[in-house]
Design an enzyme around this catalytic site. Sequence first.
Site, PDB file in Angstrom:
ATOM      1  N   LYS A  68      -3.679   3.797  50.618  1.00 52.01           N
ATOM      2  CA  LYS A  68      -3.578   3.465  49.232  1.00 52.01           C
ATOM      3  C   LYS A  68      -2.645   4.382  48.472  1.00 52.01           C
ATOM      4  CE  LYS A  68      -7.782   1.527  50.461  1.00 52.01           C
ATOM      5  NZ  LYS A  68      -9.051   2.078  50.819  1.00 52.01           N
ATOM      6  N   ASP A 119     -14.846  11.090  48.379  1.00 46.26           N
ATOM      7  CA  ASP A 119     -14.024  10.207  48.977  1.00 46.26           C
ATOM      8  C   ASP A 119     -13.149   9.932  47.923  1.00 46.26           C
ATOM      9  OD1 ASP A 119     -12.693   8.075  50.197  1.00 46.26           O
ATOM     10  OD2 ASP A 119     -14.377   7.062  50.361  1.00 46.26           O
ATOM     11  N   TRP A 139     -18.241   1.421  48.967  1.00 47.63           N
ATOM     12  CA  TRP A 139     -17.689   2.507  49.811  1.00 47.63           C
ATOM     13  C   TRP A 139     -18.740   3.634  49.742  1.00 47.63           C
ATOM     14  CZ3 TRP A 139     -14.770   1.064  53.211  1.00 47.63           C
ATOM     15  CH2 TRP A 139     -13.689   0.187  53.077  1.00 47.63           C
TER      16      TRP A 139
HETATM   17  C1  LIG Z   1     -10.268   1.969  51.693  1.00 47.30           C
HETATM   18  C2  LIG Z   1     -11.244   2.897  51.410  1.00 47.30           C
HETATM   19  C3  LIG Z   1     -11.870   3.227  52.613  1.00 47.30           C
HETATM   20  C4  LIG Z   1     -11.874   3.056  54.001  1.00 47.30           C
HETATM   21  O1  LIG Z   1     -10.830   3.521  54.603  1.00 47.30           O
HETATM   22  P1  LIG Z   1     -10.473   3.403  56.186  1.00 47.30           P
HETATM   23  O2  LIG Z   1      -9.170   4.209  55.955  1.00 47.30           O
HETATM   24  O3  LIG Z   1     -10.127   2.102  56.208  1.00 47.30           O
HETATM   25  O4  LIG Z   1     -11.469   3.874  56.937  1.00 47.30           O
HETATM   26  C5  LIG Z   1     -12.936   4.365  52.302  1.00 47.30           C
HETATM   27  N1  LIG Z   1     -13.395   4.728  50.868  1.00 47.30           N
HETATM   28  C6  LIG Z   1     -12.588   4.202  49.944  1.00 47.30           C
HETATM   29  C7  LIG Z   1     -13.032   4.721  48.435  1.00 47.30           C
HETATM   30  C8  LIG Z   1     -11.691   3.497  50.157  1.00 47.30           C
HETATM   31  O5  LIG Z   1     -10.830   2.878  48.992  1.00 47.30           O
END
Ligand SMILES: *Cc1c(COP(=O)(O)O)cnc(C)c1O
Length: 363
Positions: free
Chosen positions: A199, A175, A105
Site C-alpha cells: 500500500k 496493523d 481486516w
Molecule cells: C491489505 C491489508 C491487509 C492484507 O495484506 P496482505 O499483505 O495481502 O496479507 C491486512 N490489513 C490491512 C489493514 C490491509 O490494508
Amino acid sequence: MSRAFNFCAGPAALPTAVLERAREEMTDWHGKGLSVMEMSHRSKEFVSVAEKAEQDLRELLAIPANYKVLFMQGGASSQFAMVPMNLFRGEPGGYQADYINTGQWSKKAIAEARRYGDVNVAATTEADHFTSAPAQSELNLSDGASYVHYTPNETIGGVAFDYIPETGDKPLVADFSSSILSEPLDVSKYGLIYAGAQKNIGPAGLCVVIVRDDLLGQTIAGTPTMFDYKVAADAASMYNTPPTYSWYLAGLVFEWLKEQGGLSAMAEINGRKAAKLYGFIDGNDFYANPVAVNNRSKMNVPFTLADAGLDKTFLAESEAAGLLNLAGHRSVGGMRASIYNAVSEDAVDALIAFMADFAQRHG
Ligand SMILES: *Cc1c(COP(=O)(O)O)cnc(C)c1O
C-alpha cells in the site's frame, strides 16, 4: 511515457521517480554488472541496500533504539498468526488477547488469533456497518489479555482512528498496512507495528514489522521457525532468502520520502488531498461517504453515487479518462479512491474534476 492516475487500494501506485530509478539500475546496479534481483542476499552489496533501507525507515519514523525492524514475507495476513504466536503469555489453554473490531481486516485478524487462544472483542462497530471507530471510553479491555490489537486504518471501509488507544501496561499491536508512513507516528506507544508493503511502502512480497525488543523470544509451542520474530531479528531478517527486490524498492521509496521532506511534509500533502476530496463529496448531492467525520481515512476514501445503477458507467468513463482502479472492495461495492503517498495532489484534482463533470452529466 504516459502514467495514469492509479487509485488502487493495493498493490498501489509507486512514485514514478522510484520506478525510473529502479529502471536505470535494473540491469546494472551501481556499476556491478548485475541487477539487485541477481545478487546474493549475503553479498556486501545487498547487505548495504538492506541496511540503508532500515536506516532510512528508522529515520523517517524516528524508531527508538529498543525496537527491531524486520523485513518479512507472507504479507500482513501472516502477521495475523505471528502476533498471537509470539505475544501470547501465560499457560497454554489460557491465552487471551483484546482485539478492537472496526472492519474486514480486524475481523480477519480476530479469526486467525482465535485459532491459538481466546479473543475478547474489546469494542466493535459492526452494528453501525463499520462507519466509525470506538472511543477510548468504549473499549472494554480485559485484565488477562497479553496484548491489545487494532487496525488504525481500515482499508476497505475507509475508517481511521483519530487517537492511539491507551492500554496501560499491555502491549499495543497495530496493523498499519494502509496508513504507515502517511504521517509521523509515535512508535514508542506501540509494542508491535506491522504493515504489508504493497500500500504505502513498496511492492508486494514484503511486510515490515517494528517490534519492541523485550517482546521477542517467547513463542507458543509449535510456532514455525519462520514465524518467530526473534529468529528474524537475530538473523537481520535473513534467516532465509528475503524478498530482496521488494526490500530494495522499499528502500528507494524511503529515500524518496526523505527527499519530499519526510513524514511531516507527507502529512501536510495527504491532509490537503483528503480535505479536498471529502470536501467535494460532502458538497455534492450526487456523492456520499458514510464514515463519521472524525474517523475518515486520509488514505482510502470510499464513496457512493446517488444512483448505483451508474456505477458501471462511472468506472468505464473514469478508466477512459486515465483514472484507474476506483471500484470499491467487492464486499462493500460503490467506489473507493485510495490516495496513498504516491498518489499526487494532481491525481486528486483530476479525480474531483472528473467527478464534478460526471455528476453534471448524469445527475
Ligand atoms: C491489505 C491489508 C491487509 C492484507 O495484506 P496482505 O499483505 O495481502 O496479507 C491486512 N490489513 C490491512 C489493514 C490491509 O490494508
